[in-house]
Write an enzyme that holds these catalytic residues in place. Structure first.
Site: not given
Ligand SMILES: *[C@@H]1O[C@H](CO)[C@@H](O)[C@H](O)[C@H]1NC(C)=O
Ligand SMILES: *[C@@H]1O[C@H](CO)[C@@H](O)[C@H](O)[C@H]1NC(C)=O
Ligand SMILES: *[C@@H]1O[C@H](CO)[C@@H](O)[C@H](O)[C@H]1NC(C)=O
Length: 480
Positions: A135, A191-193, A241
């Site tokens: 992000h 998160d969400e890499a 995550d």
């Protein structure tokens, strides 16, 4: 004389008891059914399930003006919120080499100081959030830093094996630190890499250092955590995550637990659903870490282009987190708090979700629940009382809130009542509202948002809502 006075006393006493009895009975019953009574002055900060309650303010879309934040902070303070997690994104006045990752209409240093001061006088801790891994769209879209993206098309993940990437993240932390000298806690996102270890720089490094992708990821999170601690933050939060499926041994080897307090996030209506969180996650967390936080949502998790606030849906998330902690008792005893998140976009390049003023009643209902574990009905009732809302029951069983008195309540009512009616009519394929009405309501919305948002963002809302209205295929549901 004496007799007379005595008589008057007993008469008065009888009258008072008669009048007060129903109230006493009701408050006694409510008190026992919830375990404690908020009117009796019990400190919810010690009695509630999640002791530390932090509200997330996401500035990556429709960022509020400082004056609006000041008003919201007052409301949060009255609801016993402990702090605000401010996700600055491109609203922070970065300078020097990274000056261009800041957007055109951003907060000045003086604005940031005013925000921090407003938080302080309302007894709210400020926890800044900066992304340090995934992000990072707002950094990687800048021509100067595009070459630091793992993926050449999706500017989500920064290449953690390029020295320059680390320098940029470190600069962000130092500049944040400088303007938040009193903050003891920071959140480094992570998160969400989505694209770790795809680029040649990372693949070479993995070969050279003989490490797997999972180690590469965890080493990075630990490294940034360590840096933030050395920069003066006592506690460093990170989302779960990117390491939550790893073994205890692997997490310990990367020393994540020495630098990071994990925040387990998930915004599904029922987070207790089997398989939603990785198997054994809460046992691993309980074994490795000294404590952890969870993160629910009050807005921004109900469709990428959602305009309307579904209060029930978000209340369900809070309720399921309480249930989740009961299901995992070991971890449940170690949970230190909850972040109630409010997302503005799913990512930097996405459309806008529910606006902050439109989601205030949802936030208040959630806070009543988290503070007192009231029933859904009672949480709604308390919200209506606090915000002085009246309700209007529709035939379909839906409820309109109107005449509310809270910061941004006119924008709330225009979206949830006037605009929703126009959108619903089109979805249901009844006679379309005259174009004049559509425009008139959007103009009214624009006006109501003037004191809350910046003009460019109000224009974005206008354009998005008009576009989405025309995109509704008549007689069908809205696509998200
Ligand atoms: C930021 O952008 C401006 C305008 O494009 C440019 O003149 C300036 O050199 C840039 N700053 C940095 C530090 O790259
Ligand atoms: C930090 O805290 C001190 C003591 O409460 C206060 O005087 C000072 O203004 C604070 N600084 C900032 C930047 O908030
Ligand atoms: C709101 O959420 C509830 C679930 O809590 C769902 O049943 C309902 O359909 C949603 N309402 C709308 C209008 O989407």
């Amino acid at each position: 004389m004496f007799l007379n006075r005595n008589r008057t006393f007993w008469l008065l006493f009888a009258v008072i008891v008669t009048i007060a009895f129903p109230y006493l009975l009701i408050s006694f019953l409510e008190g026992t059914s919830t375990g404690y009574n908020h009117l009796s002055g019990v400190d919810v900060r010690t009695s509630r399930k999640f002791r530390n309650v932090i509200v997330h303010i996401d500035l990556k879309g429709a960022p509020p003006r400082v004056e609006y934040l000041q008003q919201v902070f007052e409301l949060l303070s009255r609801q016993h919120v402990d702090g605000v997690l401010i996700e600055y994104e491109d609203m922070f006045p970065y300078s020097g080499e990274i000056e261009n990752i800041t957007r055109m209409l951003h907060y000045s240093e003086a604005d940031v100081r005013r925000i921090i001061y407003a938080a302080e006088i309302n007894g709210l801790e400020v926890i800044p959030l900066i992304q340090s891994f995934g992000h990072l769209e707002f950094v990687l879209k800048s021509p100067a830093f595009m070459h630091l993206s793992e993926d050449t098309i999706d500017y989500n993940t920064i290449c953690i094996s390029d020295k320059k990437s680390i320098e940029i993240v470190q600069q962000m932390i130092l500049q944040i630190r400088k303007l938040h000298p009193n903050s003891t806690r920071i959140h480094i996102g992570a998160d969400e890499a989505y694209h770790v270890g795809e680029d040649h720089r990372c693949r070479n490094r993995m070969t050279e250092e003989r490490i797997e992708k999972s180690q590469l990821k965890m080493n990075h999170i630990a490294q940034i955590g360590k840096f933030a601690k050395n920069a003066g933050f006592k506690t460093v939060f990170a989302w779960n995550d990117m390491f939550d499926k790893e073994s205890e041994i692997a997490i310990r080897r990367a020393k994540i637990h020495e630098y990071i307090v994990p925040v387990i996030w998930g915004y599904r209506e029922d987070v207790t659903e089997p398989g939603y969180f990785p198997d054994g996650l809460f046992d691993r967390i309980a074994n490795i870490f000294d404590g952890f936080y969870v993160a629910s949502a009050f807005k921004g998790a109900d469709g990428q282009r959602q305009q309307f606030s579904n209060i029930s849906r978000y209340l369900e998330v809070q309720r399921s987190y309480v249930k989740l902690m009961d299901l995992h008792q070991n971890a449940g005893e170690m949970v230190q708090g909850i972040f109630v998140t409010g997302w503005s976009r799913f990512n930097h390049f996405n459309a806008l979700c529910e606006l902050l003023p439109v989601a205030i009643p949802s936030l208040i209902v959630d806070l009543f629940y988290l503070n007192y574990q009231f029933s859904a009905t009672r949480s709604w009732e308390e919200m209506k009382k606090l915000l002085s809302c009246r309700t209007n029951k529709h035939k379909g069983g839906l409820m309109d809130l109107y005449d509310c008195q809270f910061p941004g309540s006119d924008a709330f009512e225009i979206v949830m009542n006037d605009w929703k009616q126009i959108v619903d009519r089109r979805i249901q394929g009844r006679h379309d509202s005259p174009q004049d009405n559509v425009i008139a309501v959007l103009e009214k919305l624009k006006k109501s948002l003037q004191p809350i948002l910046y003009q460019a963002d109000i224009d974005e809302i206008y354009n998005q809502y008009l576009h989405d209205y025309h995109a509704i295929r008549i007689g069908t549901t809205v696509e998200s």
